[in-house]
Design a protein around this motif. Structure first.
Motif, PDB file in Angstrom:
ATOM      1  N   THR A  39       0.824  -1.200   0.000  1.00  0.00           N
ATOM      2  CA  THR A  39       0.000   0.000   0.000  1.00  0.00           C
ATOM      3  C   THR A  39       0.863   1.257   0.000  1.00  0.00           C
ATOM      4  OG1 THR A  39      -0.175   0.010   2.413  1.00  0.00           O
ATOM      5  CG2 THR A  39      -1.913  -1.129   1.181  1.00  0.00           C
ATOM      6  N   PRO A  90       0.496   5.779   0.004  1.00  0.00           N
ATOM      7  CA  PRO A  90      -0.395   6.928   0.138  1.00  0.00           C
ATOM      8  C   PRO A  90      -0.639   7.566  -1.230  1.00  0.00           C
ATOM      9  CG  PRO A  90       1.795   7.470   0.922  1.00  0.00           C
ATOM     10  CD  PRO A  90       1.797   5.999   0.645  1.00  0.00           C
ATOM     11  N   GLU A 114      -1.941  11.050  -3.324  1.00  0.00           N
ATOM     12  CA  GLU A 114      -2.157  12.484  -3.253  1.00  0.00           C
ATOM     13  C   GLU A 114      -2.717  12.987  -4.579  1.00  0.00           C
ATOM     14  OE1 GLU A 114       1.472  13.722  -0.225  1.00  0.00           O
ATOM     15  OE2 GLU A 114       1.715  13.999  -2.396  1.00  0.00           O
ATOM     16  N   SER A 164       4.847  17.737  -0.273  1.00  0.00           N
ATOM     17  CA  SER A 164       5.214  16.444   0.315  1.00  0.00           C
ATOM     18  C   SER A 164       6.557  15.928  -0.191  1.00  0.00           C
ATOM     19  CB  SER A 164       4.127  15.404   0.026  1.00  0.00           C
ATOM     20  OG  SER A 164       4.000  15.188  -1.374  1.00  0.00           O
ATOM     21  N   SER A 203     -10.718   2.675  -2.073  1.00  0.00           N
ATOM     22  CA  SER A 203     -11.704   3.660  -1.626  1.00  0.00           C
ATOM     23  C   SER A 203     -13.085   3.014  -1.610  1.00  0.00           C
ATOM     24  CB  SER A 203     -11.700   4.859  -2.575  1.00  0.00           C
ATOM     25  OG  SER A 203     -12.155   4.455  -3.863  1.00  0.00           O
ATOM     26  N   SER A 238       4.827   8.215  -2.452  1.00  0.00           N
ATOM     27  CA  SER A 238       3.509   8.795  -2.703  1.00  0.00           C
ATOM     28  C   SER A 238       3.132   8.567  -4.161  1.00  0.00           C
ATOM     29  CB  SER A 238       3.512  10.295  -2.401  1.00  0.00           C
ATOM     30  OG  SER A 238       2.241  10.849  -2.666  1.00  0.00           O
ATOM     31  N   TYR A 240     -11.846   9.423  -4.502  1.00  0.00           N
ATOM     32  CA  TYR A 240     -10.751   9.776  -3.599  1.00  0.00           C
ATOM     33  C   TYR A 240     -11.201  10.690  -2.469  1.00  0.00           C
ATOM     34  CZ  TYR A 240      -6.510  11.936  -1.805  1.00  0.00           C
ATOM     35  OH  TYR A 240      -5.535  12.391  -0.975  1.00  0.00           O
ATOM     36  N   LYS A 241     -10.637  10.450  -1.308  1.00  0.00           N
ATOM     37  CA  LYS A 241     -10.721  11.392  -0.199  1.00  0.00           C
ATOM     38  C   LYS A 241      -9.439  11.239   0.620  1.00  0.00           C
ATOM     39  CE  LYS A 241     -13.594   8.227   2.548  1.00  0.00           C
ATOM     40  NZ  LYS A 241     -14.904   8.070   3.243  1.00  0.00           N
ATOM     41  N   GLU A 242      -9.122  12.233   1.420  1.00  0.00           N
ATOM     42  CA  GLU A 242      -7.860  12.230   2.146  1.00  0.00           C
ATOM     43  C   GLU A 242      -7.698  10.965   2.979  1.00  0.00           C
ATOM     44  OE1 GLU A 242      -5.249  15.182   5.060  1.00  0.00           O
ATOM     45  OE2 GLU A 242      -7.240  15.786   4.362  1.00  0.00           O
ATOM     46  N   GLY A 243      -6.544  10.365   2.879  1.00  0.00           N
ATOM     47  CA  GLY A 243      -6.258   9.141   3.626  1.00  0.00           C
ATOM     48  C   GLY A 243      -6.383   7.874   2.809  1.00  0.00           C
ATOM     49  N   VAL A 244      -6.949   7.991   1.612  1.00  0.00           N
ATOM     50  CA  VAL A 244      -7.093   6.818   0.742  1.00  0.00           C
ATOM     51  C   VAL A 244      -5.713   6.344   0.285  1.00  0.00           C
ATOM     52  CG1 VAL A 244      -7.779   6.144  -1.606  1.00  0.00           C
ATOM     53  CG2 VAL A 244      -9.428   7.213  -0.088  1.00  0.00           C
ATOM     54  N   VAL A 245      -5.537   5.039   0.219  1.00  0.00           N
ATOM     55  CA  VAL A 245      -4.263   4.464  -0.210  1.00  0.00           C
ATOM     56  C   VAL A 245      -4.483   3.581  -1.429  1.00  0.00           C
ATOM     57  CG1 VAL A 245      -3.301   4.497   2.117  1.00  0.00           C
ATOM     58  CG2 VAL A 245      -4.481   2.439   1.293  1.00  0.00           C
TER      59      VAL A 245
END
Length: 209
Positions: free
Chosen positions: A22, A24, A26, A56, A165, A185, A198-203
């Motif tokens: 997995t 992260p 962005e 990042s 997701s 990333s 997608y939303k923040e934290g999705v891998v």
């Protein structure tokens, strides 16, 4: 005999758990990398750009200043400028942005600008014509050599990534970019983000067919 088999199976499972694929994810919004020449033309000779925040990826940052992108059919205002300055100006947009502007940029790796689209870049002070500068960035993963070894991949390799997701999709032809200065990333644009929920934290998870 059966006990040895069970031990071997458990070992393989634990090895798999220890090698998580997995990464992260962005979202990379539309942005511009300006050359020193274009910075001077757009903002004035000896102008000092104002840093807004670090990004990042180590050594990358966003400026306070913004520009307009002007195409044959439309304008995009308030486009972010990323630093540091580059040898040649590069503009990264999504396919939806391209439709608004009325241009047809190729999907390319960053830095591969030969034959790409031109665009007018403007501030309140000036306008420049940036030839061979506009691309739709090829989705890619930044990783260190240690990450590459862990995932069993190489620089420039194309992999598939499943976005984990509530609207999962598999992105194919994801470019692996390996450099000791990178931070792990995966970067996608807003079109791809919307398609994958997608939303923040999705891998994402690297998968091999």
């Amino acid at each position: 005999m059966q006990e040895e088999l069970i031990k071997e199976i458990v070992k393989k499972v634990m090895d798999t758990i220890g090698k998580s694929n997995t990464i992260p994810i962005e979202v990379s919004a539309r942005h511009v990398h300006l050359s020193k020449e274009h910075i001077e033309k757009l903002f004035g000779r000896d102008y000092n750009m104002s840093k807004k925040k670090d990004l990042s990826q180590p050594g990358q940052f966003q400026y306070e200043e913004r520009v307009m992108l002007i195409g044959p059919k439309g304008i995009l205002r308030g486009v972010a400028i990323l630093g540091p300055a580059r040898e040649k100006t590069q503009v990264e947009i999504s396919k939806t942005d391209a439709v608004v502007l009325g241009i047809n940029p190729p999907v390319r790796e960053s830095g591969n600008l030969e034959g790409s689209e031109k665009i007018y870049i403007a501030t309140e002070k000036a306008v420049v014509e940036a030839m061979e500068s506009v691309i739709i960035a090829k989705r890619h993963i930044h990783m260190t050599p240690e990450d590459a070894k862990k995932f069993g991949v190489e620089d420039k390799q194309l992999v598939s990534v499943k976005v984990k997701s509530d609207r999962p999709v598999v992105f194919e032809d994801v470019l692996v970019r390996v450099n000791k200065e990178y931070k792990l990333s995966m970067h996608i644009d807003f079109d791809e983000a919307n398609a994958s929920g997608y939303k923040e934290g999705v891998v994402g998870e690297i998968i091999f067919f």
